[in-house]
Write an enzyme that holds these catalytic residues in place. Structure first.
Site, PDB file in Angstrom:
ATOM      1  N   CYS A  40      -6.807  12.619  15.427  1.00  0.00           N
ATOM      2  CA  CYS A  40      -7.111  11.631  16.817  1.00  0.00           C
ATOM      3  C   CYS A  40      -6.253  11.861  18.430  1.00  0.00           C
ATOM      4  CB  CYS A  40      -7.151  10.558  16.236  1.00  0.00           C
ATOM      5  SG  CYS A  40      -8.072   9.226  17.776  1.00  0.00           S
ATOM      6  N   HIS A  50     -10.683   9.579  11.859  1.00  0.00           N
ATOM      7  CA  HIS A  50      -9.614   8.862  10.858  1.00  0.00           C
ATOM      8  C   HIS A  50      -9.528   9.324   9.432  1.00  0.00           C
ATOM      9  CE1 HIS A  50      -6.359   7.504  13.594  1.00  0.00           C
ATOM     10  NE2 HIS A  50      -8.031   6.876  14.856  1.00  0.00           N
ATOM     11  N   GLU A  85      -8.167   9.621   7.294  1.00  0.00           N
ATOM     12  CA  GLU A  85      -7.067   8.495   5.760  1.00  0.00           C
ATOM     13  C   GLU A  85      -7.276   7.198   5.771  1.00  0.00           C
ATOM     14  OE1 GLU A  85      -5.920   7.654   9.875  1.00  0.00           O
ATOM     15  OE2 GLU A  85      -6.356   9.339   9.412  1.00  0.00           O
ATOM     16  N   SER A 126      16.278  -9.341  -6.308  1.00  0.00           N
ATOM     17  CA  SER A 126      15.199 -10.560  -5.636  1.00  0.00           C
ATOM     18  C   SER A 126      14.303 -11.054  -7.120  1.00  0.00           C
ATOM     19  CB  SER A 126      14.614  -9.821  -4.493  1.00  0.00           C
ATOM     20  OG  SER A 126      14.072  -9.115  -4.703  1.00  0.00           O
ATOM     21  N   GLY A 153      12.075  -9.548  -7.013  1.00  0.00           N
ATOM     22  CA  GLY A 153      10.653  -7.890  -6.797  1.00  0.00           C
ATOM     23  C   GLY A 153      10.607  -7.321  -7.539  1.00  0.00           C
ATOM     24  N   VAL A 154       9.313  -6.764  -7.447  1.00  0.00           N
ATOM     25  CA  VAL A 154       9.368  -5.372  -8.196  1.00  0.00           C
ATOM     26  C   VAL A 154      10.363  -4.042  -7.376  1.00  0.00           C
ATOM     27  CG1 VAL A 154       7.196  -3.104  -7.990  1.00  0.00           C
ATOM     28  CG2 VAL A 154       6.970  -5.692  -8.160  1.00  0.00           C
ATOM     29  N   ASP A 155      10.349  -4.558  -5.961  1.00  0.00           N
ATOM     30  CA  ASP A 155      11.318  -3.069  -5.880  1.00  0.00           C
ATOM     31  C   ASP A 155      13.290  -2.961  -6.030  1.00  0.00           C
ATOM     32  OD1 ASP A 155       9.345  -1.643  -4.181  1.00  0.00           O
ATOM     33  OD2 ASP A 155       9.504  -3.546  -2.412  1.00  0.00           O
ATOM     34  N   SER A 156      13.212  -4.120  -6.638  1.00  0.00           N
ATOM     35  CA  SER A 156      14.830  -4.435  -6.300  1.00  0.00           C
ATOM     36  C   SER A 156      14.671  -4.145  -8.017  1.00  0.00           C
ATOM     37  CB  SER A 156      15.794  -5.782  -6.329  1.00  0.00           C
ATOM     38  OG  SER A 156      14.707  -6.625  -6.789  1.00  0.00           O
ATOM     39  N   SER A 157      14.145  -4.563  -8.875  1.00  0.00           N
ATOM     40  CA  SER A 157      13.340  -4.110 -10.343  1.00  0.00           C
ATOM     41  C   SER A 157      13.562  -3.421 -10.518  1.00  0.00           C
ATOM     42  CB  SER A 157      12.725  -5.814 -10.304  1.00  0.00           C
ATOM     43  OG  SER A 157      12.736  -6.246 -10.367  1.00  0.00           O
TER      44      SER A 157
END
Length: 508
Positions: free
Chosen positions: A80, A168, A170, A222, A224-228
Protein backbone atom coordinates in the site's frame (compact mmCIF):
# COMPACT_ATOMS: atom_id res chain seq x y z
CA UNK A 1 21.97 -16.83 13.59
CA UNK A 2 18.18 -16.71 13.11
CA UNK A 3 17.13 -15.38 9.70
CA UNK A 4 15.04 -12.20 9.92
CA UNK A 5 12.66 -10.34 7.66
CA UNK A 6 12.59 -6.68 8.68
CA UNK A 7 9.23 -4.90 8.61
CA UNK A 8 9.50 -1.12 8.57
CA UNK A 9 6.40 0.41 10.15
CA UNK A 10 5.06 3.60 8.57
CA UNK A 11 2.14 3.75 11.00
CA UNK A 12 -0.33 1.29 9.49
CA UNK A 13 -2.96 -0.33 11.71
CA UNK A 14 -2.21 -3.65 10.01
CA UNK A 15 1.57 -3.74 10.45
CA UNK A 16 1.25 -6.32 13.23
CA UNK A 17 -0.83 -8.46 10.88
CA UNK A 18 2.03 -8.50 8.37
CA UNK A 19 4.35 -9.82 11.07
CA UNK A 20 1.82 -12.42 12.20
CA UNK A 21 1.40 -13.75 8.68
CA UNK A 22 5.17 -14.01 8.17
CA UNK A 23 5.52 -15.81 11.53
CA UNK A 24 2.70 -18.19 10.50
CA UNK A 25 4.92 -19.22 7.61
CA UNK A 26 7.56 -20.34 10.12
CA UNK A 27 9.77 -17.33 9.44
CA UNK A 28 11.10 -14.95 12.06
CA UNK A 29 10.47 -11.24 11.50
CA UNK A 30 10.77 -8.02 13.47
CA UNK A 31 8.86 -4.73 13.29
CA UNK A 32 10.88 -1.53 13.51
CA UNK A 33 9.86 2.14 13.16
CA UNK A 34 10.36 3.32 9.59
CA UNK A 35 13.23 5.61 10.66
CA UNK A 36 15.04 3.08 12.88
CA UNK A 37 16.04 0.27 10.58
CA UNK A 38 18.48 -2.10 12.31
CA UNK A 39 21.80 -3.11 10.83
CA UNK A 40 20.78 -5.85 8.37
CA UNK A 41 23.94 -7.85 9.07
CA UNK A 42 23.40 -7.71 12.84
CA UNK A 43 19.95 -9.31 12.56
CA UNK A 44 20.81 -11.60 9.61
CA UNK A 45 18.19 -9.89 7.43
CA UNK A 46 17.01 -11.72 4.32
CA UNK A 47 14.34 -9.25 3.20
CA UNK A 48 12.52 -5.99 3.98
CA UNK A 49 8.80 -5.17 3.96
CA UNK A 50 7.52 -1.58 3.89
CA UNK A 51 4.12 -1.24 5.61
CA UNK A 52 1.12 0.92 4.90
CA UNK A 53 0.57 4.33 6.47
CA UNK A 54 -2.21 6.77 7.37
CA UNK A 55 -0.43 9.41 5.27
CA UNK A 56 -0.26 10.14 1.57
CA UNK A 57 3.23 10.01 0.09
CA UNK A 58 2.95 13.64 -1.05
CA UNK A 59 1.95 14.96 2.43
CA UNK A 60 4.52 17.23 4.04
CA UNK A 61 4.30 15.26 7.30
CA UNK A 62 4.47 11.85 5.58
CA UNK A 63 6.97 9.34 6.96
CA UNK A 64 9.84 9.01 4.51
CA UNK A 65 13.14 7.16 4.31
CA UNK A 66 16.09 7.07 1.96
CA UNK A 67 15.46 3.81 0.10
CA UNK A 68 19.14 3.62 -0.93
CA UNK A 69 20.01 2.79 2.69
CA UNK A 70 18.42 -0.65 2.18
CA UNK A 71 21.19 -2.93 0.85
CA UNK A 72 20.62 -3.70 -2.82
CA UNK A 73 20.93 -7.45 -2.24
CA UNK A 74 17.92 -7.50 0.11
CA UNK A 75 14.55 -8.15 -1.57
CA UNK A 76 11.92 -5.51 -0.76
CA UNK A 77 8.12 -5.68 -0.72
CA UNK A 78 6.13 -2.46 -0.42
CA UNK A 79 2.53 -2.77 0.78
CA UNK A 80 0.00 0.00 0.00
CA UNK A 81 1.81 3.17 1.17
CA UNK A 82 5.10 1.25 0.93
CA UNK A 83 4.39 0.49 -2.72
CA UNK A 84 3.30 4.04 -3.45
CA UNK A 85 6.37 5.44 -1.68
CA UNK A 86 8.79 3.33 -3.73
CA UNK A 87 7.10 4.38 -6.97
CA UNK A 88 6.82 8.05 -5.97
CA UNK A 89 10.44 8.22 -4.75
CA UNK A 90 11.69 6.92 -8.08
CA UNK A 91 9.75 9.35 -10.27
CA UNK A 92 6.35 7.70 -10.51
CA UNK A 93 3.04 9.48 -9.98
CA UNK A 94 0.73 8.97 -7.03
CA UNK A 95 -2.58 10.83 -7.01
CA UNK A 96 -5.80 10.86 -5.01
CA UNK A 97 -8.10 8.10 -6.19
CA UNK A 98 -11.48 9.14 -7.67
CA UNK A 99 -13.00 7.66 -4.51
CA UNK A 100 -11.47 6.12 -1.40
CA UNK A 101 -11.42 2.34 -1.63
CA UNK A 102 -12.11 0.15 1.43
CA UNK A 103 -13.46 -2.78 -0.53
CA UNK A 104 -12.80 -6.24 -1.87
CA UNK A 105 -11.38 -6.25 -5.38
CA UNK A 106 -10.31 -8.92 -7.84
CA UNK A 107 -6.99 -9.17 -9.63
CA UNK A 108 -6.99 -9.05 -13.42
CA UNK A 109 -4.23 -9.40 -16.01
CA UNK A 110 -1.95 -11.16 -13.52
CA UNK A 111 1.61 -11.83 -14.69
CA UNK A 112 1.86 -15.37 -13.31
CA UNK A 113 5.45 -15.63 -14.58
CA UNK A 114 6.58 -13.06 -12.02
CA UNK A 115 7.85 -14.78 -8.83
CA UNK A 116 5.61 -12.64 -6.60
CA UNK A 117 2.51 -13.66 -8.56
CA UNK A 118 3.29 -17.37 -8.83
CA UNK A 119 0.16 -19.51 -8.36
CA UNK A 120 -2.11 -16.43 -8.35
CA UNK A 121 -5.06 -16.88 -10.66
CA UNK A 122 -6.87 -13.97 -12.35
CA UNK A 123 -9.97 -13.18 -10.35
CA UNK A 124 -8.26 -13.72 -6.98
CA UNK A 125 -9.78 -11.54 -4.25
CA UNK A 126 -7.70 -8.85 -2.50
CA UNK A 127 -8.52 -6.09 -0.02
CA UNK A 128 -8.07 -2.46 -1.04
CA UNK A 129 -7.78 0.20 1.65
CA UNK A 130 -6.41 3.45 0.29
CA UNK A 131 -7.29 6.97 -0.77
CA UNK A 132 -4.47 7.30 -3.31
CA UNK A 133 -3.40 5.31 -6.32
CA UNK A 134 -0.31 4.98 -8.51
CA UNK A 135 -1.20 6.47 -11.88
CA UNK A 136 2.19 6.08 -13.58
CA UNK A 137 5.29 3.99 -12.86
CA UNK A 138 8.96 4.95 -13.21
CA UNK A 139 10.57 3.84 -16.47
CA UNK A 140 12.16 0.63 -15.15
CA UNK A 141 9.07 -0.49 -13.16
CA UNK A 142 6.71 -3.09 -14.64
CA UNK A 143 3.05 -3.63 -13.82
CA UNK A 144 2.36 -7.27 -12.87
CA UNK A 145 -1.32 -7.11 -11.80
CA UNK A 146 -4.40 -4.91 -12.05
CA UNK A 147 -7.91 -4.87 -10.61
CA UNK A 148 -11.21 -3.78 -12.10
CA UNK A 149 -10.61 -0.17 -10.95
CA UNK A 150 -6.85 0.02 -10.35
CA UNK A 151 -4.58 -0.29 -13.36
CA UNK A 152 -1.40 -0.69 -11.30
CA UNK A 153 -2.33 -3.01 -8.42
CA UNK A 154 1.13 -4.60 -8.27
CA UNK A 155 4.50 -3.94 -9.90
CA UNK A 156 8.11 -5.04 -10.03
CA UNK A 157 11.18 -2.82 -9.97
CA UNK A 158 13.26 -3.76 -12.98
CA UNK A 159 16.66 -2.82 -11.63
CA UNK A 160 16.52 -4.76 -8.37
CA UNK A 161 14.60 -7.43 -6.41
CA UNK A 162 11.79 -5.14 -5.26
CA UNK A 163 8.02 -5.32 -5.61
CA UNK A 164 5.00 -3.27 -4.61
CA UNK A 165 1.32 -4.10 -4.10
CA UNK A 166 -1.37 -1.47 -3.55
CA UNK A 167 -3.63 -3.92 -1.72
CA UNK A 168 -3.16 -5.57 1.71
CA UNK A 169 -2.10 -9.23 1.42
CA UNK A 170 -1.90 -9.49 5.22
CA UNK A 171 -5.64 -9.13 5.89
CA UNK A 172 -7.97 -12.12 5.78
CA UNK A 173 -10.13 -10.56 3.05
CA UNK A 174 -7.20 -10.98 0.64
CA UNK A 175 -7.77 -14.63 -0.22
CA UNK A 176 -4.48 -14.92 -2.10
CA UNK A 177 -2.60 -12.85 0.47
CA UNK A 178 -0.73 -15.69 2.15
CA UNK A 179 0.35 -17.01 -1.25
CA UNK A 180 1.83 -13.62 -2.13
CA UNK A 181 3.59 -13.31 1.24
CA UNK A 182 4.88 -16.90 0.87
CA UNK A 183 6.11 -16.12 -2.64
CA UNK A 184 8.04 -13.16 -1.29
CA UNK A 185 9.40 -14.63 1.95
CA UNK A 186 10.07 -18.19 0.80
CA UNK A 187 10.37 -18.00 -2.97
CA UNK A 188 12.20 -14.68 -3.26
CA UNK A 189 13.94 -14.24 0.12
CA UNK A 190 14.72 -17.99 0.35
CA UNK A 191 13.69 -18.22 4.01
CA UNK A 192 14.42 -21.59 5.65
CA UNK A 193 11.14 -21.54 7.67
CA UNK A 194 12.81 -22.74 10.87
CA UNK A 195 10.93 -20.48 13.32
CA UNK A 196 8.74 -22.58 15.66
CA UNK A 197 7.64 -22.89 19.27
CA UNK A 198 10.11 -25.72 19.83
CA UNK A 199 13.04 -23.80 18.35
CA UNK A 200 12.04 -20.72 20.37
CA UNK A 201 12.06 -22.72 23.62
CA UNK A 202 15.46 -24.27 22.95
CA UNK A 203 17.16 -20.99 22.04
CA UNK A 204 15.40 -18.97 24.78
CA UNK A 205 16.16 -21.41 27.60
CA UNK A 206 19.81 -21.41 26.57
CA UNK A 207 19.84 -17.61 26.34
CA UNK A 208 18.14 -17.24 29.75
CA UNK A 209 20.69 -19.48 31.41
CA UNK A 210 23.50 -17.38 29.97
CA UNK A 211 21.75 -14.10 30.81
CA UNK A 212 20.73 -14.95 34.38
CA UNK A 213 23.42 -17.39 35.54
CA UNK A 214 22.84 -18.11 39.22
CA UNK A 215 21.00 -14.83 39.83
CA UNK A 216 17.60 -14.87 41.52
CA UNK A 217 14.52 -13.64 39.66
CA UNK A 218 11.09 -12.46 40.80
CA UNK A 219 8.07 -12.50 38.51
CA UNK A 220 4.61 -11.03 38.96
CA UNK A 221 1.90 -13.49 37.97
CA UNK A 222 -1.54 -12.38 36.84
CA UNK A 223 -3.16 -15.74 36.16
CA UNK A 224 -3.19 -14.97 32.44
CA UNK A 225 -1.54 -16.82 29.58
CA UNK A 226 1.45 -14.52 29.10
CA UNK A 227 2.78 -14.41 32.66
CA UNK A 228 2.02 -18.12 33.18
CA UNK A 229 4.00 -19.19 30.10
CA UNK A 230 6.83 -16.82 31.04
CA UNK A 231 6.96 -18.41 34.50
CA UNK A 232 7.07 -21.98 33.17
CA UNK A 233 9.75 -21.04 30.62
CA UNK A 234 11.88 -19.37 33.29
CA UNK A 235 11.34 -22.30 35.64
CA UNK A 236 12.66 -24.60 32.93
CA UNK A 237 15.74 -22.40 32.58
CA UNK A 238 16.62 -21.51 36.20
CA UNK A 239 14.37 -23.64 38.45
CA UNK A 240 14.42 -22.70 42.15
CA UNK A 241 16.05 -19.33 41.46
CA UNK A 242 12.64 -18.08 40.27
CA UNK A 243 10.07 -16.80 42.77
CA UNK A 244 6.61 -15.78 41.57
CA UNK A 245 4.23 -13.37 43.31
CA UNK A 246 0.49 -13.47 42.63
CA UNK A 247 -1.35 -10.40 43.97
CA UNK A 248 -5.09 -10.52 44.57
CA UNK A 249 -6.37 -6.95 44.23
CA UNK A 250 -9.90 -8.08 45.02
CA UNK A 251 -11.21 -7.75 41.47
CA UNK A 252 -10.37 -11.16 40.09
CA UNK A 253 -13.06 -13.53 38.90
CA UNK A 254 -14.93 -15.75 41.35
CA UNK A 255 -12.56 -18.23 43.08
CA UNK A 256 -9.76 -17.23 40.69
CA UNK A 257 -7.17 -16.56 43.37
CA UNK A 258 -7.32 -20.05 44.91
CA UNK A 259 -7.82 -21.88 41.61
CA UNK A 260 -4.87 -20.19 39.90
CA UNK A 261 -2.59 -20.77 42.88
CA UNK A 262 -3.49 -24.45 42.75
CA UNK A 263 -2.67 -24.56 39.03
CA UNK A 264 0.70 -22.94 39.62
CA UNK A 265 1.56 -25.40 42.36
CA UNK A 266 0.77 -28.27 39.98
CA UNK A 267 3.23 -26.76 37.52
CA UNK A 268 5.97 -26.88 40.15
CA UNK A 269 6.30 -23.11 40.43
CA UNK A 270 7.45 -21.39 43.59
CA UNK A 271 4.52 -18.98 44.14
CA UNK A 272 3.67 -16.52 46.91
CA UNK A 273 0.00 -15.52 47.01
CA UNK A 274 -0.84 -12.11 48.48
CA UNK A 275 -4.38 -10.99 49.37
CA UNK A 276 -4.25 -7.19 49.22
CA UNK A 277 -7.91 -6.64 48.34
CA UNK A 278 -8.70 -4.45 51.36
CA UNK A 279 -5.95 -1.98 50.40
CA UNK A 280 -7.16 -1.74 46.81
CA UNK A 281 -10.81 -1.24 47.74
CA UNK A 282 -9.81 1.57 50.12
CA UNK A 283 -7.74 3.30 47.43
CA UNK A 284 -10.55 3.01 44.85
CA UNK A 285 -13.36 4.28 47.07
CA UNK A 286 -15.43 6.88 45.22
CA UNK A 287 -13.30 6.82 42.04
CA UNK A 288 -15.30 6.64 38.79
CA UNK A 289 -12.95 7.80 36.00
CA UNK A 290 -11.63 4.73 34.10
CA UNK A 291 -8.04 5.86 33.59
CA UNK A 292 -7.77 6.96 37.21
CA UNK A 293 -8.99 3.53 38.32
CA UNK A 294 -6.30 1.90 36.18
CA UNK A 295 -3.58 4.13 37.58
CA UNK A 296 -4.64 3.51 41.19
CA UNK A 297 -4.58 -0.23 40.61
CA UNK A 298 -1.27 0.05 38.80
CA UNK A 299 0.31 1.95 41.69
CA UNK A 300 -1.22 -0.43 44.21
CA UNK A 301 0.13 -3.42 42.34
CA UNK A 302 3.61 -1.88 42.18
CA UNK A 303 3.60 -1.01 45.88
CA UNK A 304 2.32 -4.44 46.94
CA UNK A 305 4.66 -6.32 44.64
CA UNK A 306 7.61 -4.19 45.75
CA UNK A 307 6.81 -4.79 49.42
CA UNK A 308 6.60 -8.55 48.97
CA UNK A 309 9.67 -8.74 46.72
CA UNK A 310 11.77 -6.93 49.31
CA UNK A 311 11.05 -9.74 51.75
CA UNK A 312 13.07 -11.99 49.45
CA UNK A 313 16.86 -12.05 49.48
CA UNK A 314 19.36 -11.30 46.74
CA UNK A 315 16.86 -10.68 43.92
CA UNK A 316 18.68 -9.31 40.87
CA UNK A 317 16.05 -9.52 38.10
CA UNK A 318 12.41 -8.68 37.54
CA UNK A 319 10.68 -10.91 34.97
CA UNK A 320 7.51 -9.87 33.13
CA UNK A 321 5.18 -11.54 30.66
CA UNK A 322 5.56 -8.73 28.12
CA UNK A 323 4.74 -9.89 24.59
CA UNK A 324 5.55 -8.42 21.20
CA UNK A 325 2.40 -6.29 20.71
CA UNK A 326 3.15 -4.60 24.07
CA UNK A 327 6.62 -3.68 22.84
CA UNK A 328 5.36 -2.46 19.47
CA UNK A 329 2.66 -0.30 21.09
CA UNK A 330 5.12 1.16 23.59
CA UNK A 331 7.32 2.23 20.67
CA UNK A 332 4.40 3.60 18.64
CA UNK A 333 5.62 6.10 16.08
CA UNK A 334 2.46 8.15 16.59
CA UNK A 335 2.95 8.34 20.37
CA UNK A 336 -0.74 7.69 21.07
CA UNK A 337 -1.69 6.04 24.38
CA UNK A 338 -5.18 4.47 24.38
CA UNK A 339 -5.10 3.24 27.97
CA UNK A 340 -2.52 2.39 30.57
CA UNK A 341 -1.82 -1.09 31.89
CA UNK A 342 -0.81 -1.79 35.46
CA UNK A 343 1.90 -4.31 34.54
CA UNK A 344 3.82 -1.94 32.27
CA UNK A 345 6.29 0.55 33.67
CA UNK A 346 7.29 1.65 37.14
CA UNK A 347 8.60 -1.59 38.64
CA UNK A 348 12.17 -1.79 37.29
CA UNK A 349 12.91 1.82 38.26
CA UNK A 350 11.29 1.53 41.69
CA UNK A 351 12.95 -1.77 42.59
CA UNK A 352 16.35 -1.13 41.00
CA UNK A 353 16.23 -4.49 39.24
CA UNK A 354 17.31 -5.60 35.81
CA UNK A 355 14.45 -6.53 33.49
CA UNK A 356 13.92 -9.98 31.94
CA UNK A 357 11.15 -10.42 29.34
CA UNK A 358 11.45 -13.88 27.77
CA UNK A 359 8.31 -13.56 25.62
CA UNK A 360 8.91 -10.09 24.22
CA UNK A 361 9.35 -11.48 20.67
CA UNK A 362 6.08 -13.43 20.58
CA UNK A 363 2.50 -12.74 19.54
CA UNK A 364 -0.35 -14.13 21.64
CA UNK A 365 -0.93 -17.19 19.44
CA UNK A 366 2.79 -17.96 19.57
CA UNK A 367 2.74 -17.68 23.36
CA UNK A 368 -0.01 -20.31 23.43
CA UNK A 369 1.99 -22.54 21.07
CA UNK A 370 4.99 -22.28 23.40
CA UNK A 371 2.78 -23.13 26.38
CA UNK A 372 1.55 -26.28 24.65
CA UNK A 373 5.09 -27.24 23.72
CA UNK A 374 6.03 -26.83 27.40
CA UNK A 375 3.26 -29.25 28.36
CA UNK A 376 1.06 -26.76 30.22
CA UNK A 377 -2.61 -27.66 30.89
CA UNK A 378 -4.91 -26.62 28.06
CA UNK A 379 -7.27 -24.67 30.34
CA UNK A 380 -4.39 -22.34 31.26
CA UNK A 381 -3.30 -21.90 27.66
CA UNK A 382 -6.77 -21.18 26.28
CA UNK A 383 -7.81 -18.73 28.99
CA UNK A 384 -9.46 -15.66 27.56
CA UNK A 385 -7.55 -12.38 27.88
CA UNK A 386 -8.49 -10.59 31.08
CA UNK A 387 -7.71 -6.92 31.87
CA UNK A 388 -4.94 -6.29 34.40
CA UNK A 389 -7.22 -4.13 36.57
CA UNK A 390 -9.71 -6.99 36.50
CA UNK A 391 -13.38 -6.39 37.15
CA UNK A 392 -12.64 -2.78 38.14
CA UNK A 393 -12.87 -1.81 34.46
CA UNK A 394 -15.99 -3.92 33.98
CA UNK A 395 -17.82 -2.02 36.72
CA UNK A 396 -18.86 1.32 35.28
CA UNK A 397 -18.70 3.86 38.06
CA UNK A 398 -17.23 3.54 41.54
CA UNK A 399 -15.95 0.25 42.95
CA UNK A 400 -17.31 -1.41 46.09
CA UNK A 401 -16.97 -4.97 47.43
CA UNK A 402 -20.73 -5.39 46.97
CA UNK A 403 -20.58 -4.51 43.26
CA UNK A 404 -17.60 -6.78 42.73
CA UNK A 405 -19.43 -9.67 44.40
CA UNK A 406 -22.48 -9.14 42.15
CA UNK A 407 -20.34 -9.02 39.01
CA UNK A 408 -18.29 -12.06 40.05
CA UNK A 409 -21.47 -14.14 40.33
CA UNK A 410 -22.88 -12.94 37.00
CA UNK A 411 -19.53 -13.41 35.25
CA UNK A 412 -19.16 -16.90 36.73
CA UNK A 413 -22.56 -17.95 35.38
CA UNK A 414 -21.72 -16.58 31.91
CA UNK A 415 -18.24 -18.13 31.65
CA UNK A 416 -19.36 -21.47 33.09
CA UNK A 417 -22.24 -21.48 30.63
CA UNK A 418 -19.86 -20.91 27.72
CA UNK A 419 -17.74 -23.84 28.87
CA UNK A 420 -20.71 -26.14 29.52
CA UNK A 421 -22.16 -25.47 26.08
CA UNK A 422 -18.84 -25.87 24.21
CA UNK A 423 -18.72 -22.20 23.28
CA UNK A 424 -15.78 -20.95 25.38
CA UNK A 425 -13.06 -21.81 22.85
CA UNK A 426 -15.12 -20.38 19.99
CA UNK A 427 -14.87 -16.81 21.30
CA UNK A 428 -11.76 -14.72 21.84
CA UNK A 429 -12.90 -12.98 25.00
CA UNK A 430 -16.04 -12.84 27.11
CA UNK A 431 -17.22 -11.27 30.34
CA UNK A 432 -19.97 -9.46 32.16
CA UNK A 433 -20.20 -5.71 32.78
CA UNK A 434 -22.07 -4.11 35.66
CA UNK A 435 -23.85 -1.02 34.37
CA UNK A 436 -24.33 2.17 36.44
CA UNK A 437 -28.09 2.07 35.91
CA UNK A 438 -31.08 0.51 37.59
CA UNK A 439 -34.28 -0.57 35.91
CA UNK A 440 -37.80 -1.53 36.88
CA UNK A 441 -38.68 -5.19 37.05
CA UNK A 442 -41.20 -7.59 38.49
CA UNK A 443 -40.23 -10.63 40.55
CA UNK A 444 -43.11 -12.66 41.86
CA UNK A 445 -45.73 -10.15 42.96
CA UNK A 446 -43.19 -7.47 43.81
CA UNK A 447 -41.93 -4.52 41.81
CA UNK A 448 -38.11 -4.28 41.74
CA UNK A 449 -35.67 -1.53 40.90
CA UNK A 450 -32.32 -3.22 40.50
CA UNK A 451 -29.10 -3.37 38.50
CA UNK A 452 -28.48 -4.27 34.86
CA UNK A 453 -25.74 -6.56 33.53
CA UNK A 454 -24.34 -6.41 30.00
CA UNK A 455 -22.77 -9.52 28.52
CA UNK A 456 -19.87 -9.14 26.08
CA UNK A 457 -18.39 -11.86 23.86
CA UNK A 458 -16.25 -11.26 20.78
CA UNK A 459 -14.50 -13.22 18.08
CA UNK A 460 -11.05 -12.12 16.95
CA UNK A 461 -7.66 -13.38 15.88
CA UNK A 462 -5.46 -10.71 17.45
CA UNK A 463 -7.74 -8.20 19.29
CA UNK A 464 -6.81 -5.48 16.78
CA UNK A 465 -10.30 -5.92 15.36
CA UNK A 466 -13.17 -7.92 16.82
CA UNK A 467 -16.74 -8.84 15.98
CA UNK A 468 -19.47 -9.59 18.48
CA UNK A 469 -19.93 -13.31 18.88
CA UNK A 470 -23.19 -14.62 17.40
CA UNK A 471 -24.05 -16.81 20.36
CA UNK A 472 -27.23 -18.94 20.12
CA UNK A 473 -30.37 -17.17 21.31
CA UNK A 474 -31.31 -20.16 23.43
CA UNK A 475 -27.96 -19.98 25.23
CA UNK A 476 -28.26 -16.24 25.87
CA UNK A 477 -31.80 -16.71 27.17
CA UNK A 478 -30.62 -19.43 29.57
CA UNK A 479 -27.72 -17.31 30.85
CA UNK A 480 -30.01 -14.31 31.31
CA UNK A 481 -32.49 -16.39 33.32
CA UNK A 482 -29.74 -17.92 35.44
CA UNK A 483 -28.20 -14.54 36.26
CA UNK A 484 -31.52 -12.90 37.15
CA UNK A 485 -32.66 -15.90 39.20
CA UNK A 486 -29.41 -16.45 41.11
CA UNK A 487 -27.65 -13.08 41.40
CA UNK A 488 -29.32 -10.94 44.00
CA UNK A 489 -29.62 -7.31 42.93
CA UNK A 490 -29.87 -7.92 39.15
CA UNK A 491 -33.16 -7.86 37.23
CA UNK A 492 -32.05 -7.18 33.64
CA UNK A 493 -29.44 -8.66 31.27
CA UNK A 494 -28.40 -7.15 27.91
CA UNK A 495 -26.06 -8.44 25.17
CA UNK A 496 -23.50 -6.13 23.56
CA UNK A 497 -23.56 -6.40 19.74
CA UNK A 498 -20.89 -3.76 19.03
CA UNK A 499 -17.81 -4.56 16.95
CA UNK A 500 -14.28 -3.18 17.27
CA UNK A 501 -13.96 -0.66 15.75
CA UNK A 502 -15.82 1.55 16.50
CA UNK A 503 -16.27 0.09 20.01
CA UNK A 504 -13.48 -1.53 22.04
CA UNK A 505 -13.61 -5.02 23.52
CA UNK A 506 -13.68 -3.72 27.10
CA UNK A 507 -16.14 -1.03 28.15
CA UNK A 508 -13.49 0.98 30.01
Amino acid sequence: MQETIIILDFGSQTTQLIARRIRELGIYCEIHPYNKMPDPAAVNAIGVILSGSPFSVYDKEAFKIDLTTIPAELPVLGICYGAQFMAYSNGGTVEPAPSREYVRAHLTEVNVCDPLMADIEPGAQVWMSHGDTITSLPDDFTCIASTEKVDIAAYRVGSRAAWGVQFHPEVYHSECGMTILRNFAVGICKAKRDWSAASFIDTTVEALRKQLGDDKVVLGLSGGVDSSVAAVLLNKAIGHNLTCIFVDHGMLRKNEFTEVLRDYECLGLNVIGVDASAEFFAALAGVTEPEKKRKIIGKGFIDTFDREAHKLKDIKWLAQGTIYPDCIESLSITGTVIKSHHNVGGLPEKMNLKLCEPLRLLFKDEVRAVGRQLGMPEHLITRHPFPGPGLAVRILGDITPEKVAILQEADHIFIKGLRDHGLYDKVWQAGAILLPVQSVGVMGDERTYERAIALRAVTSTDAMTADWAHLPYEFLAQVSNDIINHVKGVNRVCYDISSKPPATIEWE
